[in-house]
Write a protein that holds these residues in place. Structure first.
Motif, PDB file in Angstrom:
ATOM      1  N   VAL A  16       0.843  -1.199   0.000  1.00 20.29           N
ATOM      2  CA  VAL A  16       0.000   0.000   0.000  1.00 20.29           C
ATOM      3  C   VAL A  16       0.880   1.251   0.000  1.00 20.29           C
ATOM      4  O   VAL A  16       1.909   1.295   0.667  1.00 20.29           O
ATOM      5  CB  VAL A  16      -0.938   0.012   1.221  1.00 20.29           C
ATOM      6  CG1 VAL A  16      -1.695   1.332   1.322  1.00 20.29           C
ATOM      7  CG2 VAL A  16      -1.921  -1.141   1.135  1.00 20.29           C
ATOM      8  N   LYS A  17       0.458   2.273  -0.741  1.00 21.40           N
ATOM      9  CA  LYS A  17       1.142   3.562  -0.736  1.00 21.40           C
ATOM     10  C   LYS A  17       0.161   4.652  -0.322  1.00 21.40           C
ATOM     11  O   LYS A  17      -1.011   4.614  -0.715  1.00 21.40           O
ATOM     12  CB  LYS A  17       1.711   3.879  -2.122  1.00 21.40           C
ATOM     13  CG  LYS A  17       2.821   2.944  -2.573  1.00 21.40           C
ATOM     14  CD  LYS A  17       3.360   3.354  -3.930  1.00 21.40           C
ATOM     15  CE  LYS A  17       4.515   2.453  -4.369  1.00 21.40           C
ATOM     16  NZ  LYS A  17       5.047   2.853  -5.698  1.00 21.40           N
ATOM     17  N   VAL A  18       0.633   5.617   0.466  1.00 20.70           N
ATOM     18  CA  VAL A  18      -0.202   6.712   0.942  1.00 20.70           C
ATOM     19  C   VAL A  18       0.519   8.037   0.715  1.00 20.70           C
ATOM     20  O   VAL A  18       1.699   8.159   1.049  1.00 20.70           O
ATOM     21  CB  VAL A  18      -0.523   6.568   2.449  1.00 20.70           C
ATOM     22  CG1 VAL A  18      -1.454   7.692   2.903  1.00 20.70           C
ATOM     23  CG2 VAL A  18      -1.137   5.212   2.740  1.00 20.70           C
ATOM     24  N   ILE A  33      -4.634   6.882  -1.411  1.00 23.40           N
ATOM     25  CA  ILE A  33      -4.163   5.541  -1.075  1.00 23.40           C
ATOM     26  C   ILE A  33      -4.099   4.760  -2.379  1.00 23.40           C
ATOM     27  O   ILE A  33      -5.109   4.642  -3.085  1.00 23.40           O
ATOM     28  CB  ILE A  33      -5.101   4.841  -0.080  1.00 23.40           C
ATOM     29  CG1 ILE A  33      -5.287   5.699   1.176  1.00 23.40           C
ATOM     30  CG2 ILE A  33      -4.565   3.463   0.293  1.00 23.40           C
ATOM     31  CD1 ILE A  33      -6.349   5.165   2.128  1.00 23.40           C
ATOM     32  N   PHE A  35      -3.278   1.329  -4.698  1.00 26.69           N
ATOM     33  CA  PHE A  35      -3.200  -0.129  -4.756  1.00 26.69           C
ATOM     34  C   PHE A  35      -2.761  -0.510  -6.180  1.00 26.69           C
ATOM     35  O   PHE A  35      -3.605  -0.739  -7.056  1.00 26.69           O
ATOM     36  CB  PHE A  35      -4.559  -0.761  -4.451  1.00 26.69           C
ATOM     37  CG  PHE A  35      -5.233  -0.222  -3.218  1.00 26.69           C
ATOM     38  CD1 PHE A  35      -4.814  -0.594  -1.955  1.00 26.69           C
ATOM     39  CD2 PHE A  35      -6.299   0.664  -3.325  1.00 26.69           C
ATOM     40  CE1 PHE A  35      -5.452  -0.110  -0.819  1.00 26.69           C
ATOM     41  CE2 PHE A  35      -6.946   1.154  -2.203  1.00 26.69           C
ATOM     42  CZ  PHE A  35      -6.518   0.771  -0.938  1.00 26.69           C
ATOM     43  N   ALA A  39      -7.070  -3.617  -5.653  1.00 30.17           N
ATOM     44  CA  ALA A  39      -7.642  -4.070  -4.387  1.00 30.17           C
ATOM     45  C   ALA A  39      -9.131  -4.346  -4.554  1.00 30.17           C
ATOM     46  O   ALA A  39      -9.816  -3.707  -5.359  1.00 30.17           O
ATOM     47  CB  ALA A  39      -7.435  -3.019  -3.305  1.00 30.17           C
ATOM     48  N   VAL A 240      -7.974  -1.025   5.375  1.00 29.17           N
ATOM     49  CA  VAL A 240      -7.247  -1.885   4.440  1.00 29.17           C
ATOM     50  C   VAL A 240      -6.703  -3.088   5.204  1.00 29.17           C
ATOM     51  O   VAL A 240      -6.138  -2.942   6.292  1.00 29.17           O
ATOM     52  CB  VAL A 240      -6.065  -1.143   3.769  1.00 29.17           C
ATOM     53  CG1 VAL A 240      -5.430  -2.029   2.703  1.00 29.17           C
ATOM     54  CG2 VAL A 240      -6.532   0.175   3.156  1.00 29.17           C
ATOM     55  N   ASP A 242      -4.656  -7.121   4.677  1.00 28.66           N
ATOM     56  CA  ASP A 242      -3.971  -8.043   3.773  1.00 28.66           C
ATOM     57  C   ASP A 242      -4.613  -9.422   3.790  1.00 28.66           C
ATOM     58  O   ASP A 242      -4.049 -10.394   3.282  1.00 28.66           O
ATOM     59  CB  ASP A 242      -2.477  -8.135   4.101  1.00 28.66           C
ATOM     60  CG  ASP A 242      -2.195  -8.528   5.545  1.00 28.66           C
ATOM     61  OD1 ASP A 242      -3.143  -8.826   6.294  1.00 28.66           O
ATOM     62  OD2 ASP A 242      -1.001  -8.530   5.920  1.00 28.66           O
ATOM     63  N   TYR A 282      -6.299  -6.272   0.287  1.00 27.18           N
ATOM     64  CA  TYR A 282      -5.091  -6.145  -0.537  1.00 27.18           C
ATOM     65  C   TYR A 282      -4.080  -7.184  -0.076  1.00 27.18           C
ATOM     66  O   TYR A 282      -3.025  -6.869   0.458  1.00 27.18           O
ATOM     67  CB  TYR A 282      -4.518  -4.731  -0.415  1.00 27.18           C
ATOM     68  CG  TYR A 282      -3.563  -4.342  -1.530  1.00 27.18           C
ATOM     69  CD1 TYR A 282      -3.945  -4.416  -2.858  1.00 27.18           C
ATOM     70  CD2 TYR A 282      -2.289  -3.877  -1.243  1.00 27.18           C
ATOM     71  CE1 TYR A 282      -3.090  -4.053  -3.884  1.00 27.18           C
ATOM     72  CE2 TYR A 282      -1.413  -3.498  -2.257  1.00 27.18           C
ATOM     73  CZ  TYR A 282      -1.816  -3.588  -3.572  1.00 27.18           C
ATOM     74  OH  TYR A 282      -0.951  -3.220  -4.583  1.00 27.18           O
TER      75      TYR A 282
END
Length: 326
Positions: A16-18, A33, A35, A39, A240, A242, A282
């Motif tokens: 994940v990137k924010v 956010i 994906f 996702a 979110v 996993d 995700y």
């Protein structure tokens, strides 16, 4: 507030990137956010004044199986334009849904009303979404008065001048068997924010004369003919995990996660709020959705508290850390 212990952040979910684009001068911003691998998402709309786009893509009956980013923004409905910049960023990197002749990024988006915080003409556009994506490449965590939380406030029945500064908060919980559930909260509540453990008001409406907190819910309950400022609110949550979920499971997770809002926001889900909870799977780890929902509610409550604890008044109204000193 030391009873929190060591709580994590959204980046604890692998991949994940924010990122944030913050306009302190205008008092608004955008949070993204990302994906990259897509996702599985769901959404639960609790408020009656929501502003959003692409949320039908999260319906289990919708043809798209996944989405590639979530865009949260200030600027009221104007701020939905920030999602265009997110789509541009993803399309340039060939990330999206293959629609036979082109790759189309699927980017749900939602907004808060922050036009009354500083500059009514400061409104996120597509460049905000693009720059927030670039910021996400850094792999860093920022909380408080950043991104979509730049102009966020809590406790507005006497207007923004008598509110408390809020913002963006994050939290994550990892189970003993390695499943992570994380939450990001943009807190812009009509009423008060409560400590999730004690029920104490930590941000909210302040008495115009004394500056002390007024219990918003009790005040409203005792004023039959009182109408608070309309459409200046909305709390946005992103959960979110996993763990592997299908769309129906993601939508159920979003619904269960909203319990964290009920614990920390009072009142919550009013006709003046556009409260929304997004949930995304995700990863491929195995876990029951009921278990995930219980954990998500805790993560949401902690993220909401962090949103006000980390906030900065930006020279406009006091934040939690300012009031704590007095």
């Amino acid at each position: 507030m030391d009873h929190y212990g060591n709580i994590g952040v959204l980046l604890d979910v692998p991949g994940v990137k924010v990122g944030h684009k913050t306009d302190e001068r205008g008092g608004t911003g955008t949070t993204v956010i990302i994906f990259e691998k897509g996702a599985t998402g769901g959404v639960d709309v609790r408020g009656m004044a929501s502003g959003s786009r692409e949320t039908p893509a999260l319906d289990p009956l919708h043809v798209t199986s996944s989405c590639h980013a979530l865009c949260l923004s200030g600027g009221s409905a104007f701020g939905l334009a920030a999602a265009d910049g997110v789509m541009k960023y993803l399309a340039e990197r060939n990330i999206g849904y293959f629609a036979r002749v082109a790759v189309v990024p699927i980017v749900p988006a939602a907004i808060i009303f922050d036009l009354s915080f500083k500059d009514v003409n400061a409104r996120p556009d597509s460049s905000f979404g693009y720059e927030a994506c670039l910021d996400a490449e850094k792999g860093e965590t920022s909380m408080g008065s950043v991104g979509a939380g730049t102009g966020a406030t809590a406790g507005k029945i006497f207007g923004v001048p008598n509110a408390t500064k809020a913002g963006v908060g994050e939290a994550s919980i990892t189970t003993r068997d390695g499943v992570t559930v994380a939450a990001l909260a943009v807190v812009n509540n009509l009423g008060d924010v409560l400590d999730h453990a004690t029920g104490e008001i930590i941000a909210g409406t302040r008495d115009p004369k004394t500056g002390r907190f007024v219990d918003t819910a009790k005040t409203l309950a005792g004023m039959a003919d009182f109408t608070p400022p309309m459409s200046e609110n909305t709390n946005l949550i992103a959960v979110v995990t996993d763990a592997a979920l299908d769309k129906a499971g993601a939508n159920k997770l979003a619904r269960m996660a909203s319990a964290g809002m009920a614990r920390t926001l009072r009142p919550a889900h009013s006709t003046f709020d556009g409260d929304m909870v997004f949930a995304f799977s995700y990863g491929q780890k195995k876990s029951d959705v009921n278990r995930l929902g219980i954990i998500a509610a805790d993560a949401v409550a902690m993220a909401i508290n962090r949103a006000v604890i980390e906030a900065d008044g930006l020279g406009v109204i006091p934040a939690y850390k300012d009031l704590k000193k007095n």
